[in-house]
Design a protein around this motif. Structure first.
Motif, short mmCIF file in Angstrom:
data_model
loop_
_atom_site.label_atom_id
_atom_site.label_comp_id
_atom_site.label_asym_id
_atom_site.label_seq_id
_atom_site.Cartn_x
_atom_site.Cartn_y
_atom_site.Cartn_z
N GLY A 21 0.81 -1.22 0.00
CA GLY A 21 0.00 0.00 0.00
C GLY A 21 0.85 1.27 0.00
N THR A 22 0.19 2.40 -0.29
CA THR A 22 0.89 3.68 -0.35
C THR A 22 1.23 4.16 1.06
OG1 THR A 22 -0.31 4.26 -2.36
CG2 THR A 22 0.76 6.06 -1.17
N MET A 23 2.45 4.62 1.26
CA MET A 23 2.89 5.12 2.56
C MET A 23 2.58 6.61 2.66
SD MET A 23 4.34 2.43 4.00
CE MET A 23 5.40 3.08 5.27
N GLU A 24 2.11 7.01 3.82
CA GLU A 24 1.78 8.41 4.08
C GLU A 24 2.62 8.92 5.24
OE1 GLU A 24 -0.10 10.07 2.16
OE2 GLU A 24 -1.07 8.47 1.01
N GLY A 25 2.84 10.23 5.29
CA GLY A 25 3.57 10.83 6.40
C GLY A 25 4.96 11.27 5.99
N GLU A 26 5.67 11.80 6.97
CA GLU A 26 7.02 12.30 6.73
C GLU A 26 8.05 11.17 6.93
OE1 GLU A 26 7.93 15.29 5.73
OE2 GLU A 26 5.85 15.95 5.60
N ALA A 27 9.03 11.14 6.04
CA ALA A 27 10.07 10.11 6.14
C ALA A 27 10.98 10.40 7.32
CB ALA A 27 10.88 10.08 4.85
N ALA A 28 11.30 9.36 8.08
CA ALA A 28 12.22 9.46 9.21
C ALA A 28 13.51 8.71 8.85
CB ALA A 28 11.59 8.86 10.47
N PRO A 29 14.65 9.13 9.39
CA PRO A 29 15.91 8.43 9.09
C PRO A 29 15.83 6.96 9.46
CG PRO A 29 16.33 10.52 10.21
CD PRO A 29 14.86 10.29 10.29
N SER A 30 16.36 6.11 8.60
CA SER A 30 16.34 4.67 8.86
C SER A 30 17.27 4.33 10.02
CB SER A 30 16.79 3.91 7.60
OG SER A 30 16.89 2.53 7.87
N ALA A 31 16.87 3.29 10.78
CA ALA A 31 17.69 2.86 11.91
C ALA A 31 18.94 2.13 11.46
CB ALA A 31 16.88 1.98 12.84
N PHE A 32 18.98 1.72 10.21
CA PHE A 32 20.10 0.95 9.68
C PHE A 32 20.82 1.76 8.61
CE2 PHE A 32 16.82 -2.05 11.00
CZ PHE A 32 17.53 -2.83 11.90
N PRO A 33 22.14 1.68 8.56
CA PRO A 33 22.87 2.41 7.53
C PRO A 33 22.57 1.86 6.15
CG PRO A 33 24.33 0.90 8.68
CD PRO A 33 23.03 0.89 9.43
N LYS A 34 22.58 2.74 5.18
CA LYS A 34 22.35 2.33 3.81
C LYS A 34 23.58 1.61 3.29
CE LYS A 34 20.90 4.04 -0.71
NZ LYS A 34 20.54 5.24 -1.52
N ILE A 35 23.37 0.42 2.77
CA ILE A 35 24.46 -0.40 2.27
C ILE A 35 24.35 -0.49 0.75
CG2 ILE A 35 25.58 -2.67 2.29
CD1 ILE A 35 24.48 -3.05 5.10
N GLY A 36 25.34 -0.01 0.06
CA GLY A 36 25.33 -0.08 -1.40
C GLY A 36 26.01 -1.36 -1.87
N LEU A 37 25.60 -1.82 -3.02
CA LEU A 37 26.21 -3.01 -3.60
C LEU A 37 27.56 -2.66 -4.18
CD1 LEU A 37 23.16 -4.59 -5.45
CD2 LEU A 37 24.15 -5.29 -3.27
N VAL A 38 28.57 -3.42 -3.79
CA VAL A 38 29.92 -3.19 -4.29
C VAL A 38 30.06 -3.92 -5.63
CG1 VAL A 38 32.37 -3.50 -3.84
CG2 VAL A 38 30.80 -3.00 -1.96
N ARG A 39 30.34 -3.17 -6.67
CA ARG A 39 30.48 -3.75 -7.99
C ARG A 39 31.94 -3.79 -8.39
NH1 ARG A 39 26.08 -2.06 -12.28
NH2 ARG A 39 26.84 -4.08 -13.01
N ARG A 40 32.33 -4.89 -8.95
CA ARG A 40 33.71 -5.03 -9.37
C ARG A 40 33.98 -4.13 -10.57
NH1 ARG A 40 36.49 -7.52 -5.29
NH2 ARG A 40 35.04 -8.93 -4.31
N SER A 41 35.21 -3.84 -10.77
CA SER A 41 35.60 -2.92 -11.83
C SER A 41 35.19 -3.46 -13.20
CB SER A 41 37.12 -2.71 -11.80
OG SER A 41 37.54 -1.98 -12.92
N ARG A 42 34.45 -2.64 -13.93
CA ARG A 42 34.08 -3.03 -15.29
C ARG A 42 35.30 -2.98 -16.21
NH1 ARG A 42 28.25 -0.07 -16.58
NH2 ARG A 42 27.02 -1.20 -15.02
N ARG A 43 36.23 -2.13 -15.85
CA ARG A 43 37.43 -2.02 -16.68
C ARG A 43 38.20 -3.33 -16.71
NH1 ARG A 43 41.32 2.91 -15.41
NH2 ARG A 43 39.39 3.96 -16.05
N ALA A 44 38.30 -4.00 -15.54
CA ALA A 44 39.02 -5.27 -15.49
C ALA A 44 38.34 -6.31 -16.38
CB ALA A 44 39.10 -5.78 -14.05
N ARG A 45 37.00 -6.36 -16.36
CA ARG A 45 36.29 -7.32 -17.19
C ARG A 45 36.40 -6.98 -18.67
NH1 ARG A 45 30.61 -7.42 -14.35
NH2 ARG A 45 31.36 -5.49 -13.43
#
Length: 218
Positions: free
Chosen positions: A23-47
């Motif tokens: 469903g659609t979320m309503e209200g103001e966004a609050a900071p997440s309790a967990f740190p944002k983790i980005g996906l580590v991508r290997r170098s495209r140059r090496a491939r």
């Protein structure tokens, strides 16, 4: 905090849809309790470089086969080995968590390819020189890493140590089958593997046994 009107659940973070019901979320966004983790991508140059080098080597194999008029099946075997090597290395570049693990896996790939090459051609130079030299290099490399990193290397790479020691005996097994023309390198490979196994038994027996047991636990 954002809240879902459909199910009444509240969530931190900048969510547009409820992760429970959609469903659609309503209200103001609050900071997440967990740190944002980005996906580590290997170098495209090496491939990209790997792909380019593989294409160049394929072209060189075709040109060489035409120049020396080699049998077609040998050309196909060489090209297939190069393609398999490309697939394994690309997979390791994407999924290997560290350089040492990548090197350990690539060593196993090289030995496997050399063994397949030998079984396909029965070329004695492969069993006499190529496979023993690969096994000696792998054994000496792991011995140096074990001296430098000690228990940390044993804890992180125990299964590779088992494979390296076992493969170190492979050239000697080939020697007893009569497919080796010169015994020095196979004997040296087995001796280095035995020394590495003896060093583990003498100085890190308990940890080596504990780590090896983990490999066979369900």
């Amino acid at each position: 905090m954002k809240r879902c009107d459909a199910c009444g659940a509240g969530f931190r973070g900048a969510l547009d849809r409820c992760p429970l019901c959609g469903g659609t979320m309503e209200g103001e966004a609050a900071p997440s309790a967990f740190p944002k983790i980005g996906l580590v991508r290997r170098s495209r140059r090496a491939r990209t470089v790997l792909g380019a080098v593989t294409l160049v080597l394929l072209a060189a194999i075709v040109a060489l086969c035409v120049a020396v008029q080699a049998p077609v099946w040998r050309c196909v075997m060489a090209a297939a080995a190069l393609v398999v090597n490309y697939a394994f290395v690309q997979n390791m570049l994407v999924h290997a968590p560290d350089v040492l693990r990548l090197l350990q896996r690539y060593y196993l790939v090289l030995v496997a390819m050399a063994l397949i090459w030998f079984l396909a051609t029965w070329d004695a130079s492969i069993s006499t020189f190529v496979i023993p030299c690969l096994c000696i290099t792998g054994t000496l490399f792991d011995a140096v890493m074990l001296l430098v990193f000690r228990s940390r290397f044993l804890a992180d790479y125990a299964k590779y140590l088992v494979f390296v020691i076992a493969l170190g005996m492979l050239p000697l097994a080939l020697f007893f089958t009569g497919t080796v023309e010169w015994a020095a390198l196979p004997i040296a490979s087995a001796a280095f593997a035995a020394l590495l196994a003896g060093a583990l038994a003498a100085f890190a027996r308990k940890q080596a046994v504990d780590e090896a047991r983990k490999l066979f636990d369900a």
